[in-house]
Scaffold this motif. Structure first.
Motif, short mmCIF file in Angstrom:
data_model
loop_
_atom_site.label_atom_id
_atom_site.label_comp_id
_atom_site.label_asym_id
_atom_site.label_seq_id
_atom_site.Cartn_x
_atom_site.Cartn_y
_atom_site.Cartn_z
N ARG A 174 14.04 15.50 -2.80
CA ARG A 174 13.37 15.16 -1.55
C ARG A 174 12.91 13.69 -1.62
NH1 ARG A 174 12.21 19.38 1.80
NH2 ARG A 174 12.36 21.44 0.89
N PRO A 175 12.72 13.05 -0.48
CA PRO A 175 12.22 11.68 -0.50
C PRO A 175 10.81 11.62 -1.07
CG PRO A 175 12.33 12.51 1.75
CD PRO A 175 12.94 13.54 0.87
N THR A 176 10.46 10.47 -1.59
CA THR A 176 9.11 10.25 -2.10
C THR A 176 8.53 9.03 -1.39
OG1 THR A 176 9.92 8.85 -3.91
CG2 THR A 176 9.69 11.21 -4.37
N ALA A 177 7.22 8.88 -1.52
CA ALA A 177 6.55 7.74 -0.87
C ALA A 177 5.30 7.40 -1.65
CB ALA A 177 6.20 8.07 0.58
N GLU A 178 4.88 6.15 -1.51
CA GLU A 178 3.63 5.71 -2.12
C GLU A 178 2.91 4.77 -1.17
OE1 GLU A 178 4.21 3.21 -5.60
OE2 GLU A 178 6.20 2.69 -4.88
N ARG A 179 1.59 4.80 -1.21
CA ARG A 179 0.74 3.97 -0.36
C ARG A 179 0.29 2.75 -1.15
NH1 ARG A 179 -3.22 7.24 0.01
NH2 ARG A 179 -2.39 8.45 1.72
N LEU A 180 0.39 1.58 -0.53
CA LEU A 180 -0.02 0.33 -1.16
C LEU A 180 -1.01 -0.38 -0.24
CD1 LEU A 180 3.61 -0.75 -2.08
CD2 LEU A 180 1.95 0.23 -3.65
N HIS A 181 -2.11 -0.86 -0.81
CA HIS A 181 -3.11 -1.58 -0.01
C HIS A 181 -3.95 -2.45 -0.93
CE1 HIS A 181 -6.18 1.21 -1.47
NE2 HIS A 181 -5.30 2.16 -1.22
N ASP A 182 -4.74 -3.33 -0.33
CA ASP A 182 -5.66 -4.17 -1.09
C ASP A 182 -6.72 -3.31 -1.75
OD1 ASP A 182 -4.29 -6.42 -0.25
OD2 ASP A 182 -5.64 -6.80 1.43
N ALA A 183 -7.25 -3.80 -2.86
CA ALA A 183 -8.29 -3.05 -3.57
C ALA A 183 -9.57 -2.95 -2.74
CB ALA A 183 -8.58 -3.71 -4.91
N ARG A 184 -9.84 -3.98 -1.93
CA ARG A 184 -11.04 -4.00 -1.09
C ARG A 184 -10.62 -3.99 0.37
NH1 ARG A 184 -15.74 -6.60 -3.97
NH2 ARG A 184 -16.56 -6.68 -1.89
#
Length: 168
Positions: free
Chosen positions: A33-43
């Protein structure tokens, strides 16, 4: 003449149902199945757009179209709330949205939801990717500081502030 058209329509319907069943069976298999990850600034900063990226990975030999929805905190404004993306075979793509926290404090992101389809798009599958995490939103201290620095250097016009003549 009418029975021939009826037979052709029935044959087309049978082919359409068979194509749907084949596509639904292929999409329902649990492996790869597809996978995903969330990326964002630490603050994350309250009251302004914070860029959030979701990287979607395709582990299969078939490209697919997907709609991505993130379980962001319910009080936050998201722009857009859902993102559409086409992910190539054995590849990955990123979608971006802006999240605006309404107050400071700790918040919980939930899972990432994908609805994806391939082929001619007769069937789709949904999957939930575990991505729960806690983030903190802080007050915007740079915004007022930017105004103060611009006022001291006499460059308020770069922030969009102009002086006008008072009076009638």
């Amino acid at each position: 003449r009418v029975p021939a058209l009826l037979g052709a329509a029935l044959g087309f319907d049978v082919l359409l149902v068979l194509a749907f069943l084949i596509e639904a069976f292929v999409r329902s298999r649990p492996r790869r199945r597809p996978t995903a990850e969330r990326l964002h600034d630490a603050r994350l900063v309250m009251g302004i757009d914070n860029p959030i990226r979701i990287r979607v990975h395709n582990p299969t030999a078939t490209a697919y179209r997907a709609t991505v929805r993130d379980d962001a905190p319910s009080s936050w404004r998201l722009d857009p709330a859902e993102c559409d993306v086409t992910v190539p075979a054995y590849g990955h793509r990123e979608v971006r949205y802006a999240a605006v926290p309404d107050r400071r404090g700790e918040f919980a992101f939930g899972d990432i939801h994908l609805r994806y389809s391939c082929g001619i798009g007769l069937a789709s599958a949904t999957t939930r990717i575990a991505a729960a995490e806690t983030v903190r939103a802080y007050p915007d201290v740079i915004g007022p500081r930017r105004y103060d620095l611009a006022a001291r250097s006499g460059e308020l016009r770069f922030l969009g502030i102009r002086s006008t003549r008072a009076g009638l």
